[in-house]
Write an enzyme that holds these catalytic residues in place. Structure first.
Site, PDB file in Angstrom:
ATOM      1  N   GLY A   7       8.297 -14.249   5.735  1.00 44.16           N
ATOM      2  CA  GLY A   7       7.485 -15.033   6.587  1.00 44.16           C
ATOM      3  C   GLY A   7       7.600 -16.339   6.362  1.00 44.16           C
ATOM      4  O   GLY A   7       7.838 -17.315   7.306  1.00 44.16           O
ATOM      5  N   TYR A  63       4.251   4.494   7.026  1.00 48.22           N
ATOM      6  CA  TYR A  63       4.823   3.019   7.167  1.00 48.22           C
ATOM      7  C   TYR A  63       5.663   3.303   8.320  1.00 48.22           C
ATOM      8  O   TYR A  63       5.682   2.529   9.283  1.00 48.22           O
ATOM      9  CB  TYR A  63       5.564   2.751   6.002  1.00 48.22           C
ATOM     10  N   SER A 114      11.006  -2.937  11.541  1.00 49.97           N
ATOM     11  CA  SER A 114      11.835  -2.585  10.495  1.00 49.97           C
ATOM     12  C   SER A 114      12.829  -1.344  10.767  1.00 49.97           C
ATOM     13  O   SER A 114      12.747  -0.644  11.748  1.00 49.97           O
ATOM     14  CB  SER A 114      11.068  -2.035   9.230  1.00 49.97           C
ATOM     15  N   THR A 128       3.311 -17.123   3.820  1.00 46.04           N
ATOM     16  CA  THR A 128       3.254 -17.787   2.437  1.00 46.04           C
ATOM     17  C   THR A 128       4.049 -17.640   1.494  1.00 46.04           C
ATOM     18  O   THR A 128       4.436 -17.857   0.330  1.00 46.04           O
ATOM     19  CB  THR A 128       1.833 -17.601   1.833  1.00 46.04           C
ATOM     20  N   THR A 152       2.518 -15.260  11.083  1.00 46.29           N
ATOM     21  CA  THR A 152       1.628 -14.469  10.264  1.00 46.29           C
ATOM     22  C   THR A 152       2.167 -14.128   8.921  1.00 46.29           C
ATOM     23  O   THR A 152       3.298 -13.916   8.715  1.00 46.29           O
ATOM     24  CB  THR A 152       0.770 -13.326  10.846  1.00 46.29           C
TER      25      THR A 152
END
Length: 267
Positions: free
Chosen positions: A20, A157, A144, A16, A13
């Site tokens: 990823g 986050y 992360s 692009t 996912t």
């Protein structure tokens, strides 16, 4: 070590660009058929063309879907229906927007929760049963170092990334003994597209190279870094590709760090 994912289909996912896309490239180079995902058809088509150019014998598909809500996850799953079984699921979709705790409203928390956590929940819920039935599969969550070093300026986050550690560990236990592994990978500061964009003003202001500015950022904001520099997207991707391989069959329920030693402990 020869990692061979021939005959496997991998969905990555948010693939692009950045980490990823590097993961997708590594999986394709290892023989997997890769399904790219991005928010727009244009970005998916551009990434697919790039991979086909860079990995000569790559088999690459693409499905455009915004995974920030349930409808987007449904669109992605519908697109996968014509592509056959998914053997490797890399939950990489995520956002990060700095904001003080006292100024971040419910909408900020909800956007981070839906994209960073629920996208992976929805796809894992849909795709894990097939992996278990077939007796082989890999699920990887991109967490992360902020999951353990909660950033004071992005608590929302950090919380979302910590949740991925609980999610991956719980799912690993849920599918125990099935031949399916579930793990989390924890990158530290990485020269991704977002990082480069964040550094552009400093590059322009100082006249320094991106490498110099990136290294100074790490030394200032992550002084405990052992490697004293940010990682490349390829370095993060290398760990993910290994975790997706047959060779990683004894690794499950783990929080695997590729943080450059930012997290200051020995476990």
């Amino acid at each position: 070590m020869n990692i061979d994912l021939s005959g496997k289909t991998a969905l990555v996912t948010a693939s692009t660009g950045g980490i990823g896309l590097a993961i997708a490239r590594g999986l394709a180079a290892s023989g997997a058929r890769v399904v790219l995902n991005g928010r727009s058809q244009e970005s998916v088509d551009r990434a697919r063309a790039r991979l086909l150019h860079e990995v000569g014998d790559a088999r690459v598909e693409g499905v455009a879907a915004d995974l920030s809500d349930a409808a987007g996850a449904d669109r992605l799953l519908q697109g996968l229906a014509t592509l056959g079984d998914v053997d490797v699921l890399v939950n990489n979709a995520g956002i990060y927007v700095p904001g003080d705790f006292f100024e971040a409203g419910d909408d900020t928390w909800e956007r981070h929760w839906q994209t960073n956590v629920m996208s992976g929940v929805r796809l894992s819920r849909a795709l894990l049963p097939g992996m278990v039935e077939r007796g082989w599969g890999r699920v990887v969550f991109l967490s992360s170092e902020s999951a353990r070093n909660i950033p004071a300026d992005m608590i929302h986050y950090g919380v979302s990334k910590t949740a991925l550690l609980a999610l991956s560990r719980g799912l690993a236990k849920r599918v125990a003994g099935s031949g399916v592994t579930v793990n989390a990978v924890l990158p530290g500061p990485t020269v991704s597209d977002g990082f480069v964009a964040m550094m552009q003003d400093e590059v322009a202001r100082t006249g320094k190279s991106l490498d110099e500015v990136a290294r100074e950022f790490v030394l200032t904001h992550r002084p405990g870094s052992v490697i004293q520099r940010p990682a490349t997207v390829e370095e993060v991707a290398n760990l993910v590709v290994y975790v997706a391989s047959a060779q990683a069959s004894a690794t499950s329920g783990a929080a695997l760090r590729v943080d450059g030693g930012v997290i200051d402990d020995i476990v």
